[in-house]
Design a protein around this motif. Structure first.
Motif, short mmCIF file in Angstrom:
data_model
loop_
_atom_site.label_atom_id
_atom_site.label_comp_id
_atom_site.label_asym_id
_atom_site.label_seq_id
_atom_site.Cartn_x
_atom_site.Cartn_y
_atom_site.Cartn_z
N LYS A 87 9.11 19.67 -20.36
CA LYS A 87 9.09 19.46 -21.81
C LYS A 87 7.81 18.77 -22.27
N PHE A 88 7.29 17.86 -21.44
CA PHE A 88 6.13 17.06 -21.83
C PHE A 88 4.91 17.39 -20.97
N ASN A 89 3.75 17.26 -21.58
CA ASN A 89 2.49 17.35 -20.84
C ASN A 89 2.23 15.99 -20.22
N VAL A 90 2.41 15.87 -18.91
CA VAL A 90 2.36 14.55 -18.28
C VAL A 90 1.60 14.60 -16.97
N ARG A 91 0.81 13.54 -16.72
CA ARG A 91 0.08 13.36 -15.46
C ARG A 91 0.44 11.99 -14.91
N VAL A 92 0.67 11.92 -13.59
CA VAL A 92 1.15 10.69 -12.97
C VAL A 92 0.09 10.13 -12.02
N TYR A 93 -0.04 8.80 -12.01
CA TYR A 93 -0.92 8.12 -11.07
C TYR A 93 -0.12 7.05 -10.35
N GLY A 94 -0.21 7.06 -9.03
CA GLY A 94 0.48 6.06 -8.22
C GLY A 94 -0.41 5.56 -7.11
N TYR A 95 0.08 4.60 -6.36
CA TYR A 95 -0.70 4.04 -5.26
C TYR A 95 -0.78 5.03 -4.09
N PRO A 96 -1.75 4.87 -3.20
CA PRO A 96 -1.93 5.82 -2.08
C PRO A 96 -0.70 6.00 -1.21
N SER A 97 0.13 4.97 -1.07
CA SER A 97 1.28 5.06 -0.17
C SER A 97 2.32 6.07 -0.63
N MET A 98 2.23 6.55 -1.85
CA MET A 98 3.26 7.44 -2.38
C MET A 98 3.36 8.76 -1.60
N ILE A 99 2.26 9.21 -0.99
CA ILE A 99 2.30 10.50 -0.30
C ILE A 99 2.93 10.40 1.09
N TYR A 100 3.24 9.17 1.53
CA TYR A 100 3.84 9.00 2.85
C TYR A 100 5.33 8.69 2.78
N LEU A 101 5.94 8.88 1.61
CA LEU A 101 7.36 8.59 1.45
C LEU A 101 8.20 9.72 2.02
N ASP A 102 9.20 9.35 2.82
CA ASP A 102 10.08 10.36 3.42
C ASP A 102 11.16 10.83 2.44
N ASN A 103 11.47 10.01 1.43
CA ASN A 103 12.57 10.35 0.53
C ASN A 103 12.11 11.05 -0.75
N LEU A 104 10.91 11.62 -0.73
CA LEU A 104 10.38 12.32 -1.90
C LEU A 104 9.99 13.73 -1.51
N ASP A 105 10.53 14.72 -2.21
CA ASP A 105 10.27 16.12 -1.93
C ASP A 105 8.78 16.43 -2.16
N PRO A 106 8.05 16.90 -1.13
CA PRO A 106 6.61 17.18 -1.29
C PRO A 106 6.31 18.20 -2.38
N ARG A 107 7.28 19.07 -2.69
CA ARG A 107 7.04 20.08 -3.72
C ARG A 107 6.75 19.45 -5.08
N ILE A 108 7.29 18.25 -5.31
CA ILE A 108 7.06 17.58 -6.59
C ILE A 108 5.57 17.34 -6.81
N PHE A 109 4.85 16.96 -5.76
CA PHE A 109 3.41 16.71 -5.90
C PHE A 109 2.68 17.98 -6.34
N TYR A 110 3.02 19.10 -5.72
CA TYR A 110 2.34 20.35 -6.06
C TYR A 110 2.70 20.82 -7.47
N GLU A 111 3.95 20.72 -7.84
CA GLU A 111 4.38 21.21 -9.15
C GLU A 111 3.91 20.32 -10.29
N LEU A 112 3.55 19.06 -9.99
CA LEU A 112 2.97 18.17 -10.99
C LEU A 112 1.45 18.22 -10.99
N ASP A 113 0.86 19.05 -10.10
CA ASP A 113 -0.60 19.11 -9.98
C ASP A 113 -1.14 17.70 -9.74
#
Length: 649
Positions: A518-544
């Motif tokens: 619904k919204f045009n949104v871009r997210v910024y987080g700390y570097p450790s976010m890509i090493y989380l086991d409880n987060l679906d990696p597809r979310i990163f790709y679909e959020l560009d």
């Protein structure tokens, strides 16, 4: 039979209507006359009765909800019947309540509608949605929210952004902000303000071709200045000015490493837990017929104590780097000690003199030991490398030969703040968990963001909202509504997650992923976010998603392929992508070749050396000549929507 059936129906109807009638009934708050003295301050002691809220109690005593919750912090999470509250003895007369509920037409462009839950108050809703309690009351004219039944719909004012003005150092300087019009360039703007073009570019380093609507920052030399007030002469000694950090140019390409010679002595101080690994059996205790039985079980030959596994892999990487450099002609002596949290063991090692002849020290890991080691090594000019990430870079202060191979959060905050400033026309949402307002990481991060934004545009034009994170278990689906409430339909949105907590990051990312439709949104987080086991990696790709990471491994590179072959040949296994083996190799290779090729000059100017590494590209900098170095290099990793991971460096 019919009479009985009608009677039963009437009783059921009566039972169902009693609770809602109770909730709708007005609950008068009787002020307490019981006064006590606590730490010299007089208080009334009020016992909460059913239906009373923080708002109604504060009104009865003539104080604000903020004062009530400051004196009784548990009240922030709602009141319970029988709960004892202390009220400052400045109570006024209770104010009468009205309970009129007029029909209202919904306006979802201006309001979010919230269904009242048991125990919720105006104050708790104001914290939940990031608006003031006065704004909620004004948005519901004629309604006493504290007298409404559970499930009643309440209007919460919706705004594209909110910002609480704060004073920053950048604000103290005098600047003009010029809004770019059609046809204008930096050169024409410089002529307009009669300033050199190079000065204008210096103040707007990230702007080459300004677009219509952008803000150009005009240096203070173009602003009329008032005459400075001359200081009164005193007998005080003037402060010593800090010496600037002298840098040499960093190579644009990789430094060629070949034809090495000489000897380098390396000390490795890591927590191997040798004593724990010496036990080759474990005790299995279980109950048999009510009696505890002990059974000794022999451990497998390849068993390793879990706490030492990461550092064994790091040591493996160090050994492989030494083997590679020996093949290039260098003589390397590696001396290894098992140093854990015990400061006594490290102190004894230092006093023994065994470290005096070292050219390089890798470790120790724990901050207290690192402080002790840096004090010792700095006086002798021995470089010390901190091999793991630390909570802060404070240990660098006063230790000029200390190197942080893993950058602290400050580096990521600085780079992300600059990136956000490039999206200064967006609606910015800052999500954190600092409910007390005292977290230094959050405070510093917020200041960095505003500092970068004010270089691009006037302070009053910044659209900035803050949102304190609460888990979904606390607010259910309202967690989605809270974040949705902060986003704008009319412009792009930048969401900043100022937390490394896995639950905060994963839940926020999941919610934003759903709202991105619904919204045009871009997210910024700390570097450790890509090493989380409880987060679906597809979310990163679909959020560009753009992520700043200290590591990146390109498995197609020859040096990486050779490392994997050598590792498998020597240790009969392969390192995972997230393994200390990579950083172990890179640290040893970088510092040993730097010392071997450049000598002592490398310790003062590590930026002169840039060999090709496996997953790092060290870029060490120091803030002051008497402080240590911190790695500033973070890779820009783009998770594109075509499911390809790209580097943008």
């Amino acid at each position: 039979m019919k009479i009985r059936r009608n009677t039963a129906f009437f009783l059921l109807l009566l039972i169902l209507t009693i609770p809602s009638a109770e909730l709708r009934s007005q609950v008068q708050v009787e002020t307490s006359k019981e006064k006590v003295i606590i730490s010299g301050v007089p208080y009334f002691m009020h016992t909460v009765k059913k239906g009373q809220t923080a708002y109604s109690i504060s009104k009865a005593y003539g104080i604000s909800v903020q004062v009530l919750t400051e004196e009784n912090p548990p009240a922030l999470y709602g009141l319970k019947e029988g709960q004892m509250l202390r009220i400052p003895a400045t109570a006024g007369a209770p104010k009468p309540f009205t309970s009129v509920t007029p029909a209202r037409a919904k306006d979802e462009t201006r309001f979010t509608y919230h269904n009242l839950k048991l125990g919720e108050t105006v104050y708790s809703l104001s914290r939940l949605y990031g608006v003031s309690d006065a704004e909620i009351i004004q948005s519901n004219p004629g309604i006493d929210i504290n007298k409404m039944s559970v499930g009643t719909e309440i209007a919460i004012p919706r705004r594209d952004f909110m910002t609480q003005k704060q004073k920053f150092n950048d604000q103290e300087k005098k600047y003009i902000y010029h809004r770019v019009e059609k046809g204008e360039t930096l050169a024409s703007i410089a002529r307009k303000y009669n300033i050199p073009l190079r000065d204008l570019r210096r103040e707007n380093r990230n702007m080459r071709f300004p677009q219509v609507g952008d803000y150009v920052r005009i240096p203070s030399s173009a602003v009329p200045e008032t005459k400075p007030v001359l200081p009164v002469e005193t007998d005080t000694v003037p402060e010593k000015e800090e010496e600037p950090v002298v840098k040499v140019e960093r190579p644009s390409g990789f430094t060629e490493v070949k034809d090495l010679e000489g000897t380098v002595n390396v000390a490795v101080l890591l927590p191997f837990y040798l004593r724990e690994n010496s036990f080759r059996s474990e005790v299995d205790s279980s109950y048999v017929k009510g009696k505890k039985q002990y059974k000794y079980t022999k451990l497998p030959d390849d068993w390793i104590y879990p706490g030492s596994l990461d550092f064994v892999e790091m040591y493996n990487g160090i050994l492989l780097a030494a083997d590679t450099l020996r093949s290039l002609g260098m003589d390397i002596n590696i001396n290894t000690w098992d140093i854990r949290e015990d400061t006594l063991a490290l102190t004894r090692l230092i006093k023994s003199g065994k470290l005096d002849g070292m050219d390089l020290i890798i470790g120790p890991v724990y901050s207290r030991n690192l402080q002790i080691m840096s004090d010792y090594a700095s006086s002798r000019g021995i470089p010390v490398v901190s091999p793991v990430a630390l909570m802060s870079n404070a240990v660098l202060k006063g230790h000029p030969s200390l190197f942080m191979a893993n950058s602290s959060l400050v580096v990521a905050q600085r780079l992300i703040s600059k990136e956000i400033a490039e999206n200064n026309n967006s609606n910015i949402v800052f999500i954190h968990t600092d409910s007390t307002g005292k977290d230094p990481d959050v405070i510093r991060y917020r200041q960095m963001i505003f500092s970068e934004l004010t270089k691009k545009m006037p302070y009053e034009d910044i659209r900035f909202r803050e949102l304190i994170f609460y888990p979904r278990s606390a607010f259910g689906n309202d967690s989605i509504n809270r974040i949705s409430h902060t986003l704008s339909d009319n412009s792009g949105n930048v969401v900043i997650i100022a937390s490394e907590d896995p639950s905060v990051v994963s839940e926020t990312m999941t919610i934003i992923h759903g709202l991105s439709r619904k919204f045009n949104v871009r997210v910024y987080g700390y570097p450790s976010m890509i090493y989380l086991d409880n987060l679906d990696p597809r979310i990163f790709y679909e959020l560009d998603q753009l992520v700043f990471s200290p590591y990146h491994i390109d498995y197609s590179l020859p040096v990486v392929r050779q490392f994997n072959l050598d590792y498998r040949k020597k240790f009969l296994t392969m390192p995972l992508e997230v393994s200390y083996a990579w950083i172990g190799y890179d640290m040893a290779y970088y510092f040993i070749t730097g010392i071997g090729m450049h000598g002592k000059e490398f310790i003062e100017h590590p930026e002169m050396h840039r060999p090709a590494l496996l997953q790092n590209d060290f870029e060490f900098e120091r803030q002051n000549p008497e402080d240590g170095f911190e790695n500033q290099k973070l890779f820009r990793l783009r998770y594109s929507r075509d499911y390809v991971l790209r580097t943008e460096n």
